[in-house]
Design an enzyme around this catalytic site. Structure first.
Site, mmCIF file in Angstrom:
data_model
loop_
_atom_site.group_PDB
_atom_site.id
_atom_site.type_symbol
_atom_site.label_atom_id
_atom_site.label_comp_id
_atom_site.label_asym_id
_atom_site.label_seq_id
_atom_site.Cartn_x
_atom_site.Cartn_y
_atom_site.Cartn_z
ATOM 1 N N HIS A 18 7.470 -5.273 -5.715
ATOM 2 C CA HIS A 18 7.177 -6.708 -5.892
ATOM 3 C C HIS A 18 7.958 -7.273 -7.069
ATOM 4 C CE1 HIS A 18 4.401 -6.463 -9.450
ATOM 5 N NE2 HIS A 18 4.112 -5.276 -8.975
ATOM 6 N N ASP B 151 6.803 -4.079 -15.010
ATOM 7 C CA ASP B 151 5.988 -4.061 -13.807
ATOM 8 C C ASP B 151 6.245 -5.382 -13.068
ATOM 9 O OD1 ASP B 151 3.978 -4.143 -11.910
ATOM 10 O OD2 ASP B 151 2.331 -4.185 -13.351
ATOM 11 N N HIS C 233 0.955 -4.283 -18.593
ATOM 12 C CA HIS C 233 0.502 -5.675 -18.661
ATOM 13 C C HIS C 233 0.338 -6.148 -20.106
ATOM 14 C CE1 HIS C 233 -1.051 -6.557 -14.329
ATOM 15 N NE2 HIS C 233 0.154 -6.024 -14.341
ATOM 16 N N GLU D 30 1.951 -9.713 -5.458
ATOM 17 C CA GLU D 30 1.183 -8.486 -5.715
ATOM 18 C C GLU D 30 0.220 -8.660 -6.879
ATOM 19 O OE1 GLU D 30 0.108 -4.612 -7.440
ATOM 20 O OE2 GLU D 30 1.224 -6.235 -8.402
ATOM 21 N N GLU D 31 0.652 -9.377 -7.916
ATOM 22 C CA GLU D 31 -0.172 -9.483 -9.120
ATOM 23 C C GLU D 31 -1.449 -10.287 -8.898
ATOM 24 O OE1 GLU D 31 0.146 -7.709 -11.531
ATOM 25 O OE2 GLU D 31 2.245 -7.150 -11.805
ATOM 26 N N ASP E 176 5.729 1.158 -8.157
ATOM 27 C CA ASP E 176 5.114 0.280 -9.144
ATOM 28 C C ASP E 176 4.985 1.019 -10.467
ATOM 29 O OD1 ASP E 176 3.838 -1.984 -10.193
ATOM 30 O OD2 ASP E 176 2.689 -2.311 -8.364
#
Length: 396
Positions: A80, A199, A334, A233-234, A254
């Site tokens: 993604h 990510d 993140h 995706e997030e 990922d």
């Protein structure tokens, strides 16, 4: 004895290409919901490699690295391009912006982030910075440390002379505008990659590099491989659409979690055995582990608690396929993320080996279902070959 050309073998990797693509991807802001630019970039990279693709109505890219078979089952690799970020929730009376987060991430790691605010005018982007409400040590002293953590505790200070809502509106800023946190990527002399949004942009770079290695080597995969590049995706949607109906195996790529209690490392590839949604496919995970062991790929196994990926959305949407997750180790996911070029190299090589391999069960998986007597599970999970009997089955 020469190597069997029909068996997977390590390929030469263009690691300069990997770094360049990763840095260029990181330079394109793409919070979930505002990903057209980054998808355009990936599409151009696929075109340069001669890989055909289409774009779904929702903006995902679906490409194909074609194998020799015209019937039977295929595989898919999913990555993604969307990232965490923010959206303007409220114009504040002091001329600053309240944020609503996009994706799951803590305001703790947003504090201090330089941002771009995207207004509806494509000709105007406003820069700014995320600050805690109590941002001045000379004004609040210990109160700075006593302030809580949360999105209601931070605001965006825009880099324009505004002190009220009217000033913000005059700039063209309104509720719902996207706020992208700038990554500030750095590659250190020792090979560490530090940046927000590794990510999954480092994962996209690894997949594109693996495809490039296949093309450069003139290697046709035995099984058609679909590349699905998703853009939501997030926020949990991921690979919920866009998958070819013939796909029997899905491998998501990922970020893997480097933290206390985890086995993932920044300098190795990771094979996830399970995540917050459940265990991954028994057969496919063992196949990937075997490919790594046979060819010297540094791979560790891990299980993640607070984690989901593209394949979770695919399975929830009804994908009838085996699923697995390969990752690159990321410290402080993140947040202030860091990985290592060695881990990306190992991941990319494992993707090359997987693309050169057959399906786990090529005959069985050619159809969506079949007879119990033909189910090949006995090859890897013990059971009575005679089949079930009345009452409990004994275990030797």
């Amino acid at each position: 004895m020469p190597a069997d050309p029909n068996l997977p073998a390590p390929l030469k990797l263009d690691l300069d290409y990997l770094q360049q693509v990763m840095l260029e991807l990181l330079d394109i802001p793409s919070p979930s919901g505002r990903t057209d630019h980054v998808q355009q970039y990936v599409g151009e990279r696929l075109s340069a490699l001669g890989i055909p693709f289409t774009v779904t109505r929702r903006g995902a890219l679906s490409a194909s690295l074609c194998g020799p078979r015209t019937t039977g089952a295929d595989r898919a690799i999913v990555v993604h391009t969307d990232t965490i970020g923010g959206m303007v929730k409220r114009l504040k009376e002091n001329g600053r912006l309240e944020l609503k987060q996009i994706g799951t991430h803590s305001a703790r790691f947003a504090e201090g982030a330089h941002v771009r605010v995207y207004t509806d005018s494509l000709d105007r982007v406003i820069t700014g910075q995320v600050l805690p409400l109590k941002a001045s040590g000379h004004r609040y002293n210990d109160g700075v440390d006593l302030q809580g953590v949360g999105w209601e505790q931070v605001e965006v200070r825009v880099d324009e002379p505004v002190t009220d809502i009217a000033g913000l509106r005059a700039l063209g800023i309104d509720v719902g505008d996207f706020v992208a946190m700038l990554p500030a990527p750095t590659i250190t002399p020792s090979g560490y990659v530090k940046s927000r949004h590794l990510d999954d942009k480092a994962g996209v770079a690894a997949v594109l590099t693996a495809v490039k290695a296949m093309v450069d080597a003139g290697q046709q995969p035995p099984v058609t491989a679909h590349l699905l590049i998703t853009c939501t995706e997030e926020v949990g949607h991921g690979a919920s659409h866009g998958l070819d109906p013939d796909v029997a195996e899905i491998v998501s790529v990922d970020a893997a979690v480097v933290a206390p209690g985890q086995q993932s490392r920044e300098d190795a590839a990771t094979l996830a055995m399970g995540d917050g949604v459940g265990p991954f496919d028994y057969h496919l995970t063992r196949k990937l582990a075997g490919l790594a062991a046979d060819h010297g790929v540094d791979l560790v196994r891990d299980v993640f608690d607070y984690y989901r990926s593209d394949v979770a959305a695919a399975v929830e949407a009804g994908a009838h396929a085996r699923v697995a997750l390969l990752g690159f180790g990321v410290d402080a996911t993140h947040g202030h993320e860091r990985t290592h070029l060695e881990g990306l190299r190992h991941l990319t090589q494992l993707l090359c080996l997987y693309l050169q391999s057959e399906l786990v069960f090529p005959e069985w998986d050619a159809e969506p279902d079949g007879d119990l007597a033909d189910f090949p599970s006995l090859a890897v999970q013990p059971a009575q070959e005679e089949g079930p009997r009345e009452g409990p089955i004994g275990v030797a």
